[in-house]
Scaffold this motif. Structure first.
Motif, mmCIF file in Angstrom:
data_model
loop_
_atom_site.group_PDB
_atom_site.id
_atom_site.type_symbol
_atom_site.label_atom_id
_atom_site.label_comp_id
_atom_site.label_asym_id
_atom_site.label_seq_id
_atom_site.Cartn_x
_atom_site.Cartn_y
_atom_site.Cartn_z
ATOM 1 N N ALA A 31 2.241 6.164 -7.159
ATOM 2 C CA ALA A 31 1.091 6.552 -7.992
ATOM 3 C C ALA A 31 1.257 7.942 -8.606
ATOM 4 O O ALA A 31 1.038 8.110 -9.820
ATOM 5 C CB ALA A 31 -0.192 6.451 -7.187
ATOM 6 N N PRO A 32 1.638 8.979 -7.847
ATOM 7 C CA PRO A 32 1.813 10.295 -8.484
ATOM 8 C C PRO A 32 2.944 10.297 -9.523
ATOM 9 O O PRO A 32 2.837 10.954 -10.564
ATOM 10 C CB PRO A 32 2.146 11.229 -7.325
ATOM 11 C CG PRO A 32 1.670 10.532 -6.093
ATOM 12 C CD PRO A 32 1.753 9.080 -6.397
ATOM 13 N N SER A 33 3.994 9.554 -9.261
ATOM 14 C CA SER A 33 5.113 9.495 -10.203
ATOM 15 C C SER A 33 4.694 8.806 -11.501
ATOM 16 O O SER A 33 5.063 9.243 -12.590
ATOM 17 C CB SER A 33 6.292 8.745 -9.592
ATOM 18 O OG SER A 33 6.720 9.396 -8.426
ATOM 19 N N ILE A 34 3.915 7.741 -11.365
ATOM 20 C CA ILE A 34 3.450 7.018 -12.554
ATOM 21 C C ILE A 34 2.478 7.878 -13.352
ATOM 22 O O ILE A 34 2.517 7.905 -14.583
ATOM 23 C CB ILE A 34 2.826 5.671 -12.139
ATOM 24 C CG1 ILE A 34 3.911 4.751 -11.573
ATOM 25 C CG2 ILE A 34 2.139 5.008 -13.320
ATOM 26 C CD1 ILE A 34 3.389 3.465 -10.991
ATOM 27 N N ALA A 35 1.607 8.619 -12.684
ATOM 28 C CA ALA A 35 0.668 9.498 -13.378
ATOM 29 C C ALA A 35 1.419 10.605 -14.110
ATOM 30 O O ALA A 35 1.102 10.938 -15.263
ATOM 31 C CB ALA A 35 -0.326 10.094 -12.384
ATOM 32 N N ALA A 36 2.432 11.190 -13.456
ATOM 33 C CA ALA A 36 3.233 12.228 -14.099
ATOM 34 C C ALA A 36 3.981 11.653 -15.297
ATOM 35 O O ALA A 36 4.083 12.295 -16.348
ATOM 36 C CB ALA A 36 4.203 12.842 -13.097
ATOM 37 N N PHE A 37 4.496 10.425 -15.158
ATOM 38 C CA PHE A 37 5.209 9.778 -16.251
ATOM 39 C C PHE A 37 4.280 9.563 -17.451
ATOM 40 O O PHE A 37 4.649 9.840 -18.591
ATOM 41 C CB PHE A 37 5.792 8.432 -15.777
ATOM 42 C CG PHE A 37 6.479 7.657 -16.846
ATOM 43 C CD1 PHE A 37 7.731 8.035 -17.299
ATOM 44 C CD2 PHE A 37 5.868 6.540 -17.406
ATOM 45 C CE1 PHE A 37 8.362 7.306 -18.301
ATOM 46 C CE2 PHE A 37 6.486 5.822 -18.403
ATOM 47 C CZ PHE A 37 7.740 6.201 -18.853
ATOM 48 N N ALA A 38 3.066 9.086 -17.196
ATOM 49 C CA ALA A 38 2.100 8.851 -18.271
ATOM 50 C C ALA A 38 1.724 10.167 -18.960
ATOM 51 O O ALA A 38 1.612 10.239 -20.194
ATOM 52 C CB ALA A 38 0.858 8.152 -17.721
ATOM 53 N N GLN A 39 1.537 11.220 -18.170
ATOM 54 C CA GLN A 39 1.183 12.527 -18.732
ATOM 55 C C GLN A 39 2.334 13.065 -19.593
ATOM 56 O O GLN A 39 2.100 13.600 -20.677
ATOM 57 C CB GLN A 39 0.856 13.509 -17.609
ATOM 58 C CG GLN A 39 0.411 14.864 -18.114
ATOM 59 C CD GLN A 39 0.116 15.834 -16.973
ATOM 60 O OE1 GLN A 39 0.424 15.535 -15.819
ATOM 61 N NE2 GLN A 39 -0.477 16.951 -17.301
ATOM 62 N N VAL A 69 0.840 -1.195 0.000
ATOM 63 C CA VAL A 69 0.000 0.000 0.000
ATOM 64 C C VAL A 69 0.877 1.247 0.000
ATOM 65 O O VAL A 69 0.620 2.226 -0.719
ATOM 66 C CB VAL A 69 -0.973 -0.011 1.200
ATOM 67 C CG1 VAL A 69 -1.677 1.337 1.339
ATOM 68 C CG2 VAL A 69 -1.976 -1.125 1.049
ATOM 69 N N LEU A 70 1.937 1.254 0.806
ATOM 70 C CA LEU A 70 2.860 2.385 0.862
ATOM 71 C C LEU A 70 3.545 2.598 -0.494
ATOM 72 O O LEU A 70 3.705 3.730 -0.948
ATOM 73 C CB LEU A 70 3.904 2.153 1.958
ATOM 74 C CG LEU A 70 4.910 3.287 2.170
ATOM 75 C CD1 LEU A 70 4.193 4.553 2.609
ATOM 76 C CD2 LEU A 70 5.959 2.890 3.188
ATOM 77 N N ALA A 71 3.901 1.527 -1.149
ATOM 78 C CA ALA A 71 4.542 1.626 -2.467
ATOM 79 C C ALA A 71 3.581 2.217 -3.493
ATOM 80 O O ALA A 71 3.962 3.061 -4.310
ATOM 81 C CB ALA A 71 5.034 0.256 -2.902
ATOM 82 N N VAL A 72 2.325 1.795 -3.446
ATOM 83 C CA VAL A 72 1.325 2.324 -4.381
ATOM 84 C C VAL A 72 1.092 3.808 -4.126
ATOM 85 O O VAL A 72 1.017 4.613 -5.063
ATOM 86 C CB VAL A 72 0.006 1.522 -4.277
ATOM 87 C CG1 VAL A 72 -1.119 2.212 -5.018
ATOM 88 C CG2 VAL A 72 0.206 0.108 -4.797
ATOM 89 N N VAL A 73 1.005 4.198 -2.861
ATOM 90 C CA VAL A 73 0.767 5.601 -2.518
ATOM 91 C C VAL A 73 1.958 6.464 -2.944
ATOM 92 O O VAL A 73 1.789 7.577 -3.435
ATOM 93 C CB VAL A 73 0.476 5.743 -1.002
ATOM 94 C CG1 VAL A 73 0.482 7.197 -0.572
ATOM 95 C CG2 VAL A 73 -0.836 5.085 -0.649
ATOM 96 N N VAL A 74 3.153 5.974 -2.770
ATOM 97 C CA VAL A 74 4.348 6.750 -3.113
ATOM 98 C C VAL A 74 4.560 6.796 -4.632
ATOM 99 O O VAL A 74 4.922 7.836 -5.181
ATOM 100 C CB VAL A 74 5.580 6.159 -2.394
ATOM 101 C CG1 VAL A 74 6.866 6.783 -2.916
ATOM 102 C CG2 VAL A 74 5.469 6.349 -0.899
#
Length: 125
Positions: A13-21, A6-11
């Protein structure tokens, strides 16, 4: 183990979203660059055409209606609406059409009426 997941997903998730954008922006910019390169190529081809004397003469004839010395130019102006021009090409009738009146008599009547009409008075009298 679940807490670390859960901690890994929370940390992350914003990086993955920024990467996709950022990947989406890169794809859009590459498409824009490709379109601009095509436009540059088109303009370069057009510039090369304008360096050809035959192309220039053709454009002067078509756009500006210029003619070479000694030539005669005829300009046919078709003032009919667009819809009637297409209808003119179609066959009107399979049978021969005759006029209902005598055109020679109508012409003579028109000339006689114009000739025998009283003269118009001038505005100074």
């Amino acid at each position: 183990m679940m807490g670390i997941l859960v901690l890994a997903v929370v940390v992350l998730a914003p990086s993955i979203a920024a990467f996709a954008q950022q990947r989406q922006q890169i794809a859009e910019l590459r498409a824009a660059v490709s379109a601009q390169e095509e436009e540059v190529a088109r303009l370069r081809d057009e510039r090369e055409r304008w360096n050809d004397e035959t192309f220039i003469v053709t454009q002067a004839r078509e756009r500006l209606y210029y003619v070479m010395p000694g030539e005669v130019s005829y300009l046919v102006i078709d003032d009919r609406p667009v819809g009637t021009a297409a209808d003119a090409a179609a066959e009107v009738s399979a049978e021969v059409t005759e006029t209902k009146g005598d055109w020679m008599r109508t012409l003579l009547d028109s000339v006689m009426t114009a000739g025998l009409a009283p003269a118009a008075k001038e505005s100074g009298e």
